[in-house]
Design a protein around this motif. Structure first.
Motif, mmCIF file in Angstrom:
data_model
loop_
_atom_site.group_PDB
_atom_site.id
_atom_site.type_symbol
_atom_site.label_atom_id
_atom_site.label_comp_id
_atom_site.label_asym_id
_atom_site.label_seq_id
_atom_site.Cartn_x
_atom_site.Cartn_y
_atom_site.Cartn_z
ATOM 1 N N THR A 36 -80.917 43.891 -50.473
ATOM 2 C CA THR A 36 -79.908 42.851 -50.252
ATOM 3 C C THR A 36 -80.588 41.559 -49.822
ATOM 4 O OG1 THR A 36 -79.543 43.534 -47.974
ATOM 5 C CG2 THR A 36 -78.077 44.484 -49.647
ATOM 6 N N ARG A 37 -79.994 40.445 -50.203
ATOM 7 C CA ARG A 37 -80.574 39.126 -49.916
ATOM 8 C C ARG A 37 -80.877 38.949 -48.431
ATOM 9 N NH1 ARG A 37 -83.261 35.782 -48.809
ATOM 10 N NH2 ARG A 37 -83.166 33.556 -49.150
ATOM 11 N N GLY A 38 -80.049 39.476 -47.574
ATOM 12 C CA GLY A 38 -80.229 39.293 -46.140
ATOM 13 C C GLY A 38 -81.453 39.983 -45.558
ATOM 14 N N MET A 39 -81.992 40.978 -46.245
ATOM 15 C CA MET A 39 -83.158 41.715 -45.726
ATOM 16 C C MET A 39 -84.470 41.316 -46.398
ATOM 17 S SD MET A 39 -82.134 43.419 -43.208
ATOM 18 C CE MET A 39 -83.610 44.394 -42.850
ATOM 19 N N LEU A 40 -84.413 40.443 -47.399
ATOM 20 C CA LEU A 40 -85.579 40.141 -48.230
ATOM 21 C C LEU A 40 -86.832 39.785 -47.432
ATOM 22 C CD1 LEU A 40 -86.656 39.751 -51.162
ATOM 23 C CD2 LEU A 40 -86.113 37.329 -50.854
ATOM 24 N N GLU A 41 -86.745 38.781 -46.579
ATOM 25 C CA GLU A 41 -87.928 38.326 -45.849
ATOM 26 C C GLU A 41 -88.498 39.433 -44.972
ATOM 27 O OE1 GLU A 41 -85.341 34.678 -46.650
ATOM 28 O OE2 GLU A 41 -85.022 36.771 -46.109
ATOM 29 N N PHE A 42 -87.625 40.222 -44.370
ATOM 30 C CA PHE A 42 -88.050 41.307 -43.487
ATOM 31 C C PHE A 42 -88.714 42.445 -44.264
ATOM 32 C CE2 PHE A 42 -84.493 39.053 -41.646
ATOM 33 C CZ PHE A 42 -85.022 38.670 -40.420
ATOM 34 N N TRP A 43 -88.248 42.691 -45.481
ATOM 35 C CA TRP A 43 -88.823 43.754 -46.304
ATOM 36 C C TRP A 43 -90.147 43.334 -46.944
ATOM 37 C CZ3 TRP A 43 -84.712 46.969 -49.409
ATOM 38 C CH2 TRP A 43 -83.804 47.562 -48.514
ATOM 39 N N ILE A 44 -90.346 42.028 -47.168
ATOM 40 C CA ILE A 44 -91.582 41.530 -47.786
ATOM 41 C C ILE A 44 -92.743 41.506 -46.795
ATOM 42 C CG2 ILE A 44 -92.716 39.447 -48.701
ATOM 43 C CD1 ILE A 44 -90.133 38.835 -50.210
ATOM 44 N N ASP A 45 -92.488 41.134 -45.557
ATOM 45 C CA ASP A 45 -93.535 40.900 -44.559
ATOM 46 C C ASP A 45 -94.108 42.212 -44.012
ATOM 47 O OD1 ASP A 45 -95.168 40.137 -42.484
ATOM 48 O OD2 ASP A 45 -93.624 39.003 -41.409
ATOM 49 N N PRO A 46 -95.399 42.491 -44.280
ATOM 50 C CA PRO A 46 -96.008 43.727 -43.777
ATOM 51 C C PRO A 46 -96.003 43.828 -42.247
ATOM 52 C CG PRO A 46 -97.464 42.651 -45.361
ATOM 53 C CD PRO A 46 -96.330 41.711 -45.091
ATOM 54 N N ALA A 47 -95.885 42.706 -41.546
ATOM 55 C CA ALA A 47 -95.862 42.713 -40.079
ATOM 56 C C ALA A 47 -94.465 43.025 -39.527
ATOM 57 C CB ALA A 47 -96.348 41.371 -39.542
ATOM 58 N N SER A 48 -93.475 43.074 -40.397
ATOM 59 C CA SER A 48 -92.104 43.338 -39.976
ATOM 60 C C SER A 48 -91.873 44.838 -39.820
ATOM 61 C CB SER A 48 -91.131 42.794 -41.038
ATOM 62 O OG SER A 48 -89.850 43.361 -40.905
ATOM 63 N N PRO A 49 -91.072 45.230 -38.823
ATOM 64 C CA PRO A 49 -90.759 46.661 -38.688
ATOM 65 C C PRO A 49 -89.916 47.186 -39.858
ATOM 66 C CG PRO A 49 -89.501 45.370 -37.100
ATOM 67 C CD PRO A 49 -90.466 44.422 -37.767
ATOM 68 N N TYR A 50 -89.377 46.270 -40.699
ATOM 69 C CA TYR A 50 -88.532 46.661 -41.834
ATOM 70 C C TYR A 50 -89.272 46.635 -43.169
ATOM 71 C CZ TYR A 50 -84.967 45.837 -38.334
ATOM 72 O OH TYR A 50 -84.222 45.876 -37.191
ATOM 73 N N TYR A 51 -90.580 46.355 -43.136
ATOM 74 C CA TYR A 51 -91.396 46.239 -44.351
ATOM 75 C C TYR A 51 -91.177 47.412 -45.313
ATOM 76 C CZ TYR A 51 -95.591 46.225 -47.290
ATOM 77 O OH TYR A 51 -96.456 46.234 -48.355
ATOM 78 N N LYS A 52 -91.064 47.075 -46.610
ATOM 79 C CA LYS A 52 -90.952 48.091 -47.662
ATOM 80 C C LYS A 52 -92.217 48.034 -48.529
ATOM 81 C CE LYS A 52 -86.717 49.458 -46.798
ATOM 82 N NZ LYS A 52 -86.523 50.640 -46.017
ATOM 83 N N PRO A 53 -92.908 49.166 -48.708
ATOM 84 C CA PRO A 53 -94.165 49.165 -49.460
ATOM 85 C C PRO A 53 -94.023 48.736 -50.924
ATOM 86 C CG PRO A 53 -93.517 51.414 -48.832
ATOM 87 C CD PRO A 53 -92.569 50.484 -48.165
ATOM 88 N N GLN A 54 -92.808 48.779 -51.467
ATOM 89 C CA GLN A 54 -92.615 48.312 -52.845
ATOM 90 C C GLN A 54 -93.092 46.857 -52.988
ATOM 91 O OE1 GLN A 54 -90.436 50.157 -51.154
ATOM 92 N NE2 GLN A 54 -89.172 51.397 -52.507
ATOM 93 N N PHE A 55 -92.941 46.071 -51.914
ATOM 94 C CA PHE A 55 -93.350 44.665 -51.979
ATOM 95 C C PHE A 55 -94.855 44.481 -51.790
ATOM 96 C CE2 PHE A 55 -88.760 43.887 -51.088
ATOM 97 C CZ PHE A 55 -88.497 43.156 -52.234
ATOM 98 N N GLY A 56 -95.585 45.562 -51.514
ATOM 99 C CA GLY A 56 -97.035 45.479 -51.392
ATOM 100 C C GLY A 56 -97.753 45.843 -52.681
ATOM 101 N N GLU A 57 -97.003 46.241 -53.694
ATOM 102 C CA GLU A 57 -97.606 46.655 -54.963
ATOM 103 C C GLU A 57 -98.044 45.441 -55.783
ATOM 104 O OE1 GLU A 57 -94.564 49.095 -56.743
ATOM 105 O OE2 GLU A 57 -94.936 50.745 -55.354
ATOM 106 N N ASP A 58 -99.069 45.623 -56.590
ATOM 107 C CA ASP A 58 -99.586 44.555 -57.442
ATOM 108 C C ASP A 58 -98.770 44.512 -58.732
ATOM 109 O OD1 ASP A 58 -101.167 42.576 -58.532
ATOM 110 O OD2 ASP A 58 -102.759 43.949 -59.159
ATOM 111 N N LYS A 59 -97.615 43.870 -58.625
ATOM 112 C CA LYS A 59 -96.688 43.795 -59.758
ATOM 113 C C LYS A 59 -96.070 42.404 -59.846
ATOM 114 C CE LYS A 59 -95.468 48.668 -59.802
ATOM 115 N NZ LYS A 59 -94.445 49.603 -60.194
#
Length: 130
Positions: free
Chosen positions: A61-84
Motif C-alpha cells: 500500500t502507498r502508505g507503507m512504501l517508504e517504510f518497506w523500502i528502507d533497510p533500516a526500518s523495522p518494516y523493511y521488506k526484502p523484496q525491495f532489496g532485490e536487484d530488479k
C-alpha cells in the motif's frame, strides 16, 4: 480561516513525472512475468478485492512504501532489496508516479510506473486475476 493549498496534487504528479520513467501499457505488458522485474501494486486491499490484480504483483500500500523500502526500518521488506526493476502501479497512475519518484529519491533503481495504472491495464486486456 481555511487552509490555502499552494501546490495541488496535479502539480505534484506532473512534477514527479519529469523525473521518472513512465511505461506505456504495451511496454509494461512486455515486462510482465520477467524474472528481473517486480510489479508493485500500491492500491489498498479493498481496491484489489474489487477490481482484481495483476498476476505475480507484490502488494505494498502507498502508505507503507517508504517504510518497506528502507533497510533500516523495522518494516523493511526484502523484496525491495532485490536487484530488479520495480514497476509501480495504482488505479490510474497518480499514486504510482508519486511512489516511483519517492522510491527513486530513496535510491531504489531502476524504477518506473505504468501510465494509466491498473485501470488502463485491465481495459487493454492485460492479465488479471480475481
Amino acid at each position: 480561516m481555511p487552509q490555502t493549498i499552494t501546490t495541488g496534487v496535479k502539480a505534484l504528479v506532473d512534477d514527479a513525472n519529469t523525473r521518472i520513467r513512465t511505461l506505456s501499457i504495451d511496454e509494461a505488458k512486455a515486462m510482465h512475468g520477467r524474472d528481473d522485474v517486480t510489479f508493485v501494486d500500491l492500491r489498498d486491499p479493498r481496491e484489489r478485492e474489487r477490481e482484481g490484480k495483476i498476476p505475480g504483483a507484490f502488494s505494498c500500500t502507498r502508505g507503507m512504501l517508504e517504510f518497506w523500502i528502507d533497510p533500516a526500518s523495522p518494516y523493511y521488506k526484502p523484496q525491495f532489496g532485490e536487484d530488479k526493476t520495480f514497476v509501480f502501479f495504482c488505479a490510474g497512475g497518480w499514486r504510482s508516479a508519486l511512489a516511483a519518484d519517492t522510491a527513486q529519491k530513496m535510491g531504489l533503481k531502476p524504477v518506473a510506473h505504468i501510465d494509466g495504472g491498473f485501470g488502463a491495464w485491465k481495459k487493454t486486456g492485460g492479465p488479471v486475476e480475481t
